[in-house]
Design an enzyme around this catalytic site. Sequence first.
Site, PDB file in Angstrom:
ATOM      1  N   GLU A 110      18.044  -0.700   1.458  1.00  0.00           N
ATOM      2  CA  GLU A 110      19.469  -0.758   1.075  1.00  0.00           C
ATOM      3  C   GLU A 110      19.670   0.021  -0.216  1.00  0.00           C
ATOM      4  O   GLU A 110      18.690   0.327  -0.915  1.00  0.00           O
ATOM      5  CB  GLU A 110      19.892  -2.221   0.859  1.00  0.00           C
ATOM      6  CG  GLU A 110      19.814  -3.027   2.140  1.00  0.00           C
ATOM      7  CD  GLU A 110      20.302  -4.472   1.967  1.00  0.00           C
ATOM      8  OE1 GLU A 110      20.704  -4.845   0.840  1.00  0.00           O
ATOM      9  OE2 GLU A 110      20.276  -5.192   2.972  1.00  0.00           O
ATOM     10  N   ILE A 131      18.136   5.287   6.938  1.00  0.00           N
ATOM     11  CA  ILE A 131      17.615   4.705   8.180  1.00  0.00           C
ATOM     12  C   ILE A 131      17.433   5.805   9.222  1.00  0.00           C
ATOM     13  O   ILE A 131      18.391   6.443   9.672  1.00  0.00           O
ATOM     14  CB  ILE A 131      18.539   3.575   8.702  1.00  0.00           C
ATOM     15  CG1 ILE A 131      18.805   2.561   7.578  1.00  0.00           C
ATOM     16  CG2 ILE A 131      17.929   2.910   9.930  1.00  0.00           C
ATOM     17  CD1 ILE A 131      17.563   1.989   6.899  1.00  0.00           C
ATOM     18  N   ARG A 159      11.593 -15.988   2.475  1.00  0.00           N
ATOM     19  CA  ARG A 159      11.802 -16.879   3.628  1.00  0.00           C
ATOM     20  C   ARG A 159      13.272 -17.033   3.990  1.00  0.00           C
ATOM     21  O   ARG A 159      13.645 -17.983   4.675  1.00  0.00           O
ATOM     22  CB  ARG A 159      11.176 -18.243   3.331  1.00  0.00           C
ATOM     23  CG  ARG A 159       9.681 -18.104   3.194  1.00  0.00           C
ATOM     24  CD  ARG A 159       8.957 -19.392   3.372  1.00  0.00           C
ATOM     25  NE  ARG A 159       7.526 -19.143   3.232  1.00  0.00           N
ATOM     26  CZ  ARG A 159       6.722 -19.874   2.524  1.00  0.00           C
ATOM     27  NH1 ARG A 159       7.167 -20.930   1.896  1.00  0.00           N
ATOM     28  NH2 ARG A 159       5.441 -19.585   2.451  1.00  0.00           N
ATOM     29  N   GLU A 178       1.886   0.863  10.473  1.00  0.00           N
ATOM     30  CA  GLU A 178       2.800   1.840   9.868  1.00  0.00           C
ATOM     31  C   GLU A 178       2.047   2.756   8.899  1.00  0.00           C
ATOM     32  O   GLU A 178       2.208   3.977   8.924  1.00  0.00           O
ATOM     33  CB  GLU A 178       3.909   1.090   9.135  1.00  0.00           C
ATOM     34  CG  GLU A 178       4.974   1.985   8.565  1.00  0.00           C
ATOM     35  CD  GLU A 178       6.005   1.202   7.757  1.00  0.00           C
ATOM     36  OE1 GLU A 178       7.161   1.150   8.160  1.00  0.00           O
ATOM     37  OE2 GLU A 178       5.638   0.628   6.710  1.00  0.00           O
ATOM     38  N   ARG A 222      -5.087  39.007   5.006  1.00  0.00           N
ATOM     39  CA  ARG A 222      -4.598  39.684   3.804  1.00  0.00           C
ATOM     40  C   ARG A 222      -5.703  39.989   2.800  1.00  0.00           C
ATOM     41  O   ARG A 222      -5.678  41.002   2.116  1.00  0.00           O
ATOM     42  CB  ARG A 222      -3.508  38.810   3.170  1.00  0.00           C
ATOM     43  CG  ARG A 222      -2.865  39.420   1.977  1.00  0.00           C
ATOM     44  CD  ARG A 222      -1.367  39.317   1.972  1.00  0.00           C
ATOM     45  NE  ARG A 222      -0.899  40.014   0.780  1.00  0.00           N
ATOM     46  CZ  ARG A 222      -0.354  39.419  -0.261  1.00  0.00           C
ATOM     47  NH1 ARG A 222      -0.139  38.128  -0.242  1.00  0.00           N
ATOM     48  NH2 ARG A 222       0.000  40.132  -1.307  1.00  0.00           N
ATOM     49  N   GLN A 231     -12.463  35.455  -4.708  1.00  0.00           N
ATOM     50  CA  GLN A 231     -13.348  34.298  -4.608  1.00  0.00           C
ATOM     51  C   GLN A 231     -12.564  32.990  -4.801  1.00  0.00           C
ATOM     52  O   GLN A 231     -12.841  31.987  -4.160  1.00  0.00           O
ATOM     53  CB  GLN A 231     -14.437  34.430  -5.696  1.00  0.00           C
ATOM     54  CG  GLN A 231     -15.427  33.302  -5.741  1.00  0.00           C
ATOM     55  CD  GLN A 231     -16.447  33.390  -4.621  1.00  0.00           C
ATOM     56  OE1 GLN A 231     -16.195  33.992  -3.569  1.00  0.00           O
ATOM     57  NE2 GLN A 231     -17.596  32.783  -4.836  1.00  0.00           N
ATOM     58  N   GLY A 246       7.595   4.252   4.106  1.00  0.00           N
ATOM     59  CA  GLY A 246       6.532   3.310   4.479  1.00  0.00           C
ATOM     60  C   GLY A 246       5.794   2.747   3.276  1.00  0.00           C
ATOM     61  O   GLY A 246       4.656   2.293   3.386  1.00  0.00           O
TER      62      GLY A 246
HETATM   63  C1  LIG Z   1      13.212  10.471   5.116  1.00  0.00           C
HETATM   64  C2  LIG Z   1      13.201   9.002   4.897  1.00  0.00           C
HETATM   65  C3  LIG Z   1      13.282   8.156   5.985  1.00  0.00           C
HETATM   66  C4  LIG Z   1      13.320   6.766   5.799  1.00  0.00           C
HETATM   67  N1  LIG Z   1      13.443   5.962   6.891  1.00  0.00           N
HETATM   68  C5  LIG Z   1      13.629   4.619   6.700  1.00  0.00           C
HETATM   69  C6  LIG Z   1      13.900   3.762   7.807  1.00  0.00           C
HETATM   70  O1  LIG Z   1      13.945   4.196   8.964  1.00  0.00           O
HETATM   71  N2  LIG Z   1      14.128   2.456   7.562  1.00  0.00           N
HETATM   72  C7  LIG Z   1      14.091   1.920   6.304  1.00  0.00           C
HETATM   73  O2  LIG Z   1      14.310   0.715   6.156  1.00  0.00           O
HETATM   74  N3  LIG Z   1      13.835   2.719   5.233  1.00  0.00           N
HETATM   75  C8  LIG Z   1      13.605   4.047   5.394  1.00  0.00           C
HETATM   76  N4  LIG Z   1      13.358   4.878   4.316  1.00  0.00           N
HETATM   77  C9  LIG Z   1      13.352   4.303   2.976  1.00  0.00           C
HETATM   78  C10 LIG Z   1      11.979   4.172   2.382  1.00  0.00           C
HETATM   79  O3  LIG Z   1      11.271   3.141   3.002  1.00  0.00           O
HETATM   80  C11 LIG Z   1      12.184   3.948   0.889  1.00  0.00           C
HETATM   81  O4  LIG Z   1      12.669   5.176   0.372  1.00  0.00           O
HETATM   82  C12 LIG Z   1      10.910   3.567   0.183  1.00  0.00           C
HETATM   83  O5  LIG Z   1      10.555   2.262   0.530  1.00  0.00           O
HETATM   84  C13 LIG Z   1      11.038   3.651  -1.346  1.00  0.00           C
HETATM   85  O6  LIG Z   1      12.170   3.029  -1.798  1.00  0.00           O
HETATM   86  P1  LIG Z   1      13.183   3.815  -2.765  1.00  0.00           P
HETATM   87  O7  LIG Z   1      13.409   5.137  -2.175  1.00  0.00           O
HETATM   88  O8  LIG Z   1      14.374   2.948  -2.975  1.00  0.00           O
HETATM   89  O9  LIG Z   1      12.397   4.024  -4.097  1.00  0.00           O
HETATM   90  P2  LIG Z   1      12.374   3.060  -5.381  1.00  0.00           P
HETATM   91  O10 LIG Z   1      11.936   1.722  -4.980  1.00  0.00           O
HETATM   92  O11 LIG Z   1      13.674   3.198  -6.080  1.00  0.00           O
HETATM   93  O12 LIG Z   1      11.240   3.744  -6.228  1.00  0.00           O
HETATM   94  C14 LIG Z   1      11.460   4.846  -7.105  1.00  0.00           C
HETATM   95  C15 LIG Z   1      10.141   5.186  -7.780  1.00  0.00           C
HETATM   96  O13 LIG Z   1       9.663   4.051  -8.520  1.00  0.00           O
HETATM   97  C16 LIG Z   1       8.358   3.694  -8.080  1.00  0.00           C
HETATM   98  N5  LIG Z   1       8.232   2.229  -8.094  1.00  0.00           N
HETATM   99  C17 LIG Z   1       9.115   1.316  -7.609  1.00  0.00           C
HETATM  100  N6  LIG Z   1       8.615   0.079  -7.755  1.00  0.00           N
HETATM  101  C18 LIG Z   1       7.407   0.196  -8.348  1.00  0.00           C
HETATM  102  C19 LIG Z   1       6.401  -0.713  -8.746  1.00  0.00           C
HETATM  103  N7  LIG Z   1       6.547  -2.035  -8.566  1.00  0.00           N
HETATM  104  N8  LIG Z   1       5.261  -0.236  -9.301  1.00  0.00           N
HETATM  105  C20 LIG Z   1       5.083   1.101  -9.480  1.00  0.00           C
HETATM  106  N9  LIG Z   1       6.012   2.013  -9.116  1.00  0.00           N
HETATM  107  C21 LIG Z   1       7.153   1.589  -8.550  1.00  0.00           C
HETATM  108  C22 LIG Z   1       8.252   4.210  -6.664  1.00  0.00           C
HETATM  109  O14 LIG Z   1       6.899   4.414  -6.285  1.00  0.00           O
HETATM  110  C23 LIG Z   1       9.030   5.516  -6.764  1.00  0.00           C
HETATM  111  O15 LIG Z   1       8.201   6.504  -7.295  1.00  0.00           O
HETATM  112  C24 LIG Z   1      13.264   6.240   4.492  1.00  0.00           C
HETATM  113  C25 LIG Z   1      13.131   7.108   3.382  1.00  0.00           C
HETATM  114  C26 LIG Z   1      13.121   8.470   3.580  1.00  0.00           C
HETATM  115  C27 LIG Z   1      13.009   9.359   2.375  1.00  0.00           C
END
Ligand SMILES: Cc1cc2nc3c(=O)[nH]c(=O)nc-3n(C[C@H](O)[C@H](O)[C@H](O)COP(=O)(O)OP(=O)(O)OC[C@H]3O[C@@H](n4cnc5c(N)ncnc54)[C@H](O)[C@@H]3O)c2cc1C
Length: 387
Positions: free
Chosen positions: A134, A164, A185, A250, A276, A287, A371
């Site tokens: 979200e 998504i 939960r 996953e 190339r 190298q 993931g």
């Molecule tokens: C192309 C694409 C397809 C996707 N498809 C789906 C889907 O089908 N369904 C779905 O539900 N989601 C989907 N996602 C979402 C994806 O699962 C999330 O982007 C991912 O879980 C990370 O969440 P965020 O992007 O909000 O990053 P954030 O949680 O905002 O993180 C930002 C940064 O902070 C770091 N960070 C956050 N928390 C911590 C912590 N506790 N410790 C250390 N570092 C931290 C993260 O590693 C990252 O570098 C998709 C994302 C993309 C880009």
Amino acid sequence: MYTTPQTGTRPGLDQAAIRATVRDFVEREIPPDRARAIDQNDEYPSDLLDKFGQTGLWGINIAEEYGGLGGCPVDALPIYEELSRRLPVLAWVIGNILLYGNDIIGKSGSPEQKEYYLPRLAQGELRFSFALTEPNAGSDAAKISTKATFREGHYLITGSKMFITGAGVSDVVVTMTRTAPSKYRGITAFLVPTATPGYSTSHLKKLGYQGSDTCAVHYEDVQVTPSHILGGESCLNQGWGQMVKLLNSERLALASCSLGIGQAVLDETIAYAKERFHLAQGRWQHQAIRHALVDMATELEAARHLTYHAARLEGAGIECVRETSMAKYFASETAKKIALQGVEILGRDGATLAFDCQRALRDVLVLSIGGGTTQIQKNIVARQMGL
Ligand SMILES: Cc1cc2nc3c(=O)[nH]c(=O)nc-3n(C[C@H](O)[C@H](O)[C@H](O)COP(=O)(O)OP(=O)(O)OC[C@H]3O[C@@H](n4cnc5c(N)ncnc54)[C@H](O)[C@@H]3O)c2cc1C
């Protein structure tokens, strides 16, 4: 060329044959120009999903009693690896359905849900998406606030999801909702048919994995019945546990996608460099480039061994959260490094759309986010190490 080890639980499924089948499919149906056009046009590869049915592999991880091949999610890994060598986005969208359709229903569906969905999924007739993330809940996914409120025998779902995959083209979106205050939960998974009034999507433009139809999803009083709860009415508030059951698969799927992308870059870069830089007398002009290619091959090999090792453990039913998390982050980070090296070795050509390294680089950037990011995988491994 690699033959995958037997990693599945059923000796009946021949991983080498699965790999060969997918490789034939790729050669027959996805010429390199088509793969490039899908990327450049951000085109959802609907026709290729239909044609994938020719392989007979839609039911790879569905029990035979429902018309599947009776394998486990690990048996699908060669599919992701081989598709990713030519068209990573196809592996991504097929993986989405194999994990969040086949696997989630097979592991957590009610008998009626299995009866209804699995035979159709085995035939490639249904497309599924998974909606967890979200605007304010990414890595800390259990913070979700999309609500399902019980009223007069129905649930009304209200809220929004972000990023998504496939949400604009799927038939069913497995939607994680808040149904009680408890962080873990109080989450319930609903199987939401996308034709339900109040469900809508908007397409998001992004850097890599063009064509995966990444969407923001809006739920405005989407009305579903208790029978739409994944696993049936008795599984209210059990969504988090149902999701956790998929995590090893996953991570392995995404590690396999990384291996496929890394291999594709290595192949393209070697072919380019030989033409190339390789002098007629058989001596390399640079190298440094020769050594860079050796580093790329060695690191990819290490990622492959780590991934296959974790896959063997998972296939044998041995606890392997540590290994799958290591494999996911190491393989995606390795593929990222390889893609960057590939682009650099190609020099000016690496910056053009005529070569595929730049696409690989854009795609791998997404692999280390989706993931569970690299940092989150490291947190998981640290916990497993007692740190
Ligand atoms: C192309 C694409 C397809 C996707 N498809 C789906 C889907 O089908 N369904 C779905 O539900 N989601 C989907 N996602 C979402 C994806 O699962 C999330 O982007 C991912 O879980 C990370 O969440 P965020 O992007 O909000 O990053 P954030 O949680 O905002 O993180 C930002 C940064 O902070 C770091 N960070 C956050 N928390 C911590 C912590 N506790 N410790 C250390 N570092 C931290 C993260 O590693 C990252 O570098 C998709 C994302 C993309 C880009």
